[in-house]
Design a protein around this motif. Structure first.
Motif, short mmCIF file in Angstrom:
data_model
loop_
_atom_site.label_atom_id
_atom_site.label_comp_id
_atom_site.label_asym_id
_atom_site.label_seq_id
_atom_site.Cartn_x
_atom_site.Cartn_y
_atom_site.Cartn_z
N LYS A 1 0.83 -1.20 0.00
CA LYS A 1 0.00 0.00 0.00
C LYS A 1 0.87 1.26 0.00
O LYS A 1 1.81 1.36 0.79
CB LYS A 1 -0.91 0.00 1.23
N PRO A 2 0.55 2.22 -0.84
CA PRO A 2 1.31 3.48 -0.84
C PRO A 2 1.16 4.23 0.48
O PRO A 2 0.08 4.22 1.09
CB PRO A 2 0.68 4.27 -2.00
N ASP A 3 2.23 4.89 0.90
CA ASP A 3 2.17 5.68 2.12
C ASP A 3 1.10 6.77 2.01
O ASP A 3 0.43 7.10 2.99
CB ASP A 3 3.53 6.32 2.40
N GLU A 4 0.97 7.33 0.80
CA GLU A 4 -0.02 8.39 0.59
C GLU A 4 -1.44 7.89 0.82
O GLU A 4 -2.29 8.62 1.32
CB GLU A 4 0.11 8.95 -0.83
N MET A 5 -1.70 6.65 0.44
CA MET A 5 -3.02 6.06 0.63
C MET A 5 -3.30 5.83 2.12
O MET A 5 -4.40 6.12 2.61
CB MET A 5 -3.08 4.73 -0.14
N ILE A 6 -2.31 5.34 2.84
CA ILE A 6 -2.48 5.10 4.28
C ILE A 6 -2.66 6.41 5.03
O ILE A 6 -3.46 6.53 5.95
CB ILE A 6 -1.27 4.32 4.83
N ALA A 7 -1.92 7.45 4.59
CA ALA A 7 -2.06 8.76 5.23
C ALA A 7 -3.44 9.35 4.99
O ALA A 7 -4.01 10.01 5.87
CB ALA A 7 -0.98 9.71 4.68
N ALA A 8 -4.00 9.11 3.82
CA ALA A 8 -5.32 9.64 3.50
C ALA A 8 -6.40 8.97 4.33
O ALA A 8 -7.33 9.61 4.82
CB ALA A 8 -5.61 9.46 2.01
N SER A 9 -6.27 7.63 4.51
CA SER A 9 -7.26 6.88 5.28
C SER A 9 -6.55 5.74 5.99
O SER A 9 -6.14 4.78 5.34
CB SER A 9 -8.36 6.33 4.37
N PRO A 10 -6.38 5.82 7.30
CA PRO A 10 -5.70 4.75 8.05
C PRO A 10 -6.34 3.39 7.85
O PRO A 10 -5.69 2.36 8.02
CB PRO A 10 -5.80 5.22 9.50
N LYS A 11 -7.62 3.35 7.48
CA LYS A 11 -8.28 2.08 7.20
C LYS A 11 -7.60 1.38 6.03
O LYS A 11 -7.53 0.16 5.97
CB LYS A 11 -9.76 2.33 6.89
N ALA A 12 -7.11 2.19 5.08
CA ALA A 12 -6.27 1.72 3.97
C ALA A 12 -6.88 0.58 3.17
O ALA A 12 -6.20 -0.36 2.78
CB ALA A 12 -4.88 1.31 4.50
N THR A 13 -8.17 0.66 2.93
CA THR A 13 -8.82 -0.29 2.03
C THR A 13 -9.47 0.50 0.90
O THR A 13 -10.01 1.58 1.13
CB THR A 13 -9.89 -1.11 2.76
N VAL A 14 -9.41 -0.06 -0.30
CA VAL A 14 -9.97 0.64 -1.45
C VAL A 14 -11.49 0.45 -1.49
O VAL A 14 -12.00 -0.55 -0.96
CB VAL A 14 -9.35 0.10 -2.76
N PRO A 15 -12.18 1.42 -2.10
CA PRO A 15 -11.66 2.64 -2.71
C PRO A 15 -11.45 3.75 -1.68
O PRO A 15 -12.16 3.81 -0.67
CB PRO A 15 -12.77 3.04 -3.69
N ILE A 16 -10.49 4.61 -1.97
CA ILE A 16 -10.30 5.83 -1.19
C ILE A 16 -10.26 6.98 -2.20
O ILE A 16 -9.46 6.98 -3.12
CB ILE A 16 -8.98 5.80 -0.39
N LEU A 17 -11.14 7.93 -2.01
CA LEU A 17 -11.21 9.10 -2.88
C LEU A 17 -10.74 10.31 -2.10
O LEU A 17 -11.31 10.64 -1.05
CB LEU A 17 -12.63 9.31 -3.39
#
Length: 233
Positions: A51-67
């Motif tokens: 998982k990209p760090d940017e994705m985890i930073a956006a949502s700690p849940k870190a499951t797709v989709p994240i908008l």
């Protein structure tokens, strides 16, 4: 236009960014809604094992989709992404806002919630029974079929789940019915659900589905800007 220029232009336009996984049904329905809304977003395809760090930073849940919206807001539930997209633009009237029936959206959401909360659990048990060759596979399939029959009854009365007009409910349930059809393919082809089979076939053979399911390079491999959606149907 070279890639550098494209990146500059994308940043200037401050497009929303969608973290997605190609075959995840939740990410799939988010992409369908965005495609249907004819909006353009930046798509970042990922794999959950890296998982990209940017994705985890956006949502700690870190499951797709994240908008990630251009104002910094984050939407990380698939149905919420769908509603955001279609409230921004809904050229096909999937929310049925032009209908005189004020309860139509509530009815759609209730149907979606039933499948998200109940059918999805039955589907996971059915998939596991097939994968591990468990003896209760027929029992698991029958549990799913009670929900498939609900759709068959609806589709026997009209072309789509709510009426003769496509709706949010159709595109929200589509990825999960696709999964159901793939568990025991030969059984499904002979199953007593002709309306469901035709409904699903129409979607899977559509140009929309082909575009939504297009394969892109993983974002972490090269950070390539991928524009998804827009008005080009």
């Amino acid at each position: 236009m070279n890639k550098t220029s494209q990146i500059i232009n994308v940043e200037d336009n401050q497009l929303a960014t969608l973290y997605s996984l190609r075959n995840c049904p939740y990410a799939m329905r988010a992409r369908i809604a965005i495609f249907k809304s004819q909006q353009t977003i930046m798509l970042r395809d990922v794999v959950l094992s890296n998982k990209p760090d940017e994705m985890i930073a956006a949502s700690p849940k870190a499951t797709v989709p994240i908008l990630v919206l251009n104002d910094g807001r984050v939407i990380d539930e698939s149905l919420d992404v769908m509603l955001w997209a279609l409230k921004e633009a809904d050229p096909d009237n999937l929310l049925h806002r032009a209908s005189n029936d004020e309860n139509r959206l509530a009815e759609m959401l209730a149907l979606i919630q039933t499948f998200d909360d109940e059918f999805k659990l039955c589907l996971e048990q059915y998939k596991c029974a097939k994968r591990y060759k468990e003896i209760n596979i027929v029992e698991c399939r029958l549990a799913c079929e009670s929900y498939i029959q609900v759709l068959e009854d609806r589709l026997s009365s009209h072309l789509f789940l709510m009426s003769n007009q496509e709706s949010l409910a159709d595109i929200a349930l589509l990825p999960f019915i696709r999964q159901f059809a793939r568990v025991e393919r030969q059984w499904y082809l002979q199953s007593p659900y002709p309306s469901v089979k035709q409904w699903l076939k129409n979607y899977l053979q559509s140009s929309m589905f082909t575009k939504v399911m297009a394969k892109y390079p993983l974002w972490l491999e090269n950070h390539e800007v991928v524009l998804f959606g827009g008005s080009g149907k």
